[in-house]
Design an enzyme around this catalytic site. Sequence first.
Site, PDB file in Angstrom:
ATOM      1  N   GLY A 159      43.318  81.826 -99.627  1.00 15.44           N
ATOM      2  CA  GLY A 159      42.062  81.769 -98.884  1.00 15.44           C
ATOM      3  C   GLY A 159      40.846  81.974 -99.769  1.00 15.44           C
ATOM      4  N   ASP A 168      50.246  84.208-108.509  1.00 13.93           N
ATOM      5  CA  ASP A 168      50.919  85.147-107.606  1.00 13.93           C
ATOM      6  C   ASP A 168      52.371  85.287-108.044  1.00 13.93           C
ATOM      7  OD1 ASP A 168      49.932  86.328-104.734  1.00 13.93           O
ATOM      8  OD2 ASP A 168      52.103  86.209-104.830  1.00 13.93           O
ATOM      9  N   CYS A 195      41.876  95.132 -98.694  1.00 16.49           N
ATOM     10  CA  CYS A 195      41.550  95.180 -97.260  1.00 16.49           C
ATOM     11  C   CYS A 195      41.995  96.526 -96.710  1.00 16.49           C
ATOM     12  CB  CYS A 195      42.169  94.003 -96.497  1.00 16.49           C
ATOM     13  SG  CYS A 195      43.946  93.842 -96.697  1.00 16.49           S
TER      14      CYS A 195
END
Length: 404
Positions: free
Chosen positions: A237, A256, A354
């Site tokens: 994203g 990743d 987050c």
Amino acid sequence: MRLHRNLVFAVIDGLHLIFNENEYADKVVEKLLKRDKRWGARDRGFIAETVYDIVRWKRLYAEIAEVKEPFNRENLWRIFAVWAVLRGYKLPDWKQLEGTPIRRIKGRFDELSKNRVYRESIPDWLDKLGGKELGTEIWTNELAALNAQADVILRVNTLKTTKEKLQGLLFDNNIDTAFIKGYPDALKLKERTNVFTTEAFKNGYFEVQDASSQLVGSYLDVAPGMRVADACAGAGGKSLHLAALMENKGQVISMDIYGNKLKELKRRAKRNGAHNIETREIDSTKVIKKLHGKMDRVLIDAPCSGLGVLRRNPDAKWKLQPEFLEEIKQTQQQILQDYSRMVKPGGKMVYATCSILPSENQDQVNKFLKTEPGQEFKLVKEERILSHQSGFDGFYMALLERKS
């Protein structure tokens, strides 16, 4: 308001998979919604929102229903009955709902709501930790905000369209949106609806991305022509946002440890028309070493507890364990020390999570700055975003610059 048997049975099946089989709520809901092709948007909306609602308030509803885990089928029906009574539904005369003590449910709700761990439906250990790290007042306000249903926020793909044009396209599809002050690429849906079936989505004009998450790309201070690493890219994203901010010029290396997530990113990048993204699976330390001192910008969107996004992932608070939190903090620090070496002298790095816990955020940055690789950096600025203040996800970002 009427309850429909086939929809309620789907909800009960979903709750069994989430609570007893430890499956992820989003995956379970995705499967449930494909069960019957005859279901319309309202039917699917009922299933999704009811499942998430009961998952969110599991501790409170289970306490009112006087049931304990693991929940058998009868227990799940009792929990559902609590939800239905508190939501104002007239209970049908189904055998599963016989003898539901309506007045007692309402009385127990009023009584338990005086206690924060039940009112906000949170595990004891997590409640203590949040209070300790954030202070009672902030933690209480934040918990209430994180239990509210999240808005649906779109990020306009500026490689293909503008915010104004996209708003008009969606309006023609009976989807009403609003601009959000301070978020240049964001549109907020005025009513929840499935945007993934629209031509605008299929054509790559937007992605669904929370407003707080959209701030991270801008925080990295990228420009066309730069070499940028998104070191914990996942399904990408933020990589897609970076590509748009860079106007498809330069290079975004999306990395990743999970190759399947990078495959999803490739698919999304194609739809978005983002041609400057290259994916690299981190399958050995060599992948990072090859880039030492070569990147203008590095984004570390670190793995974390996810406490800032409980509004959209309410099952996370039940899956999270104290041991995992300690492990993830070690991982965060290791990633910071290893991946920061990719930043070239004079380059910049953003560390983001987050999470709303200082131990995963400010404390990690301060600890990093005292390490050998960290001594080459200075903290330029940092920002903590709390859900009860912003109305969006909880987030943290720190911008660090490598000394020339």
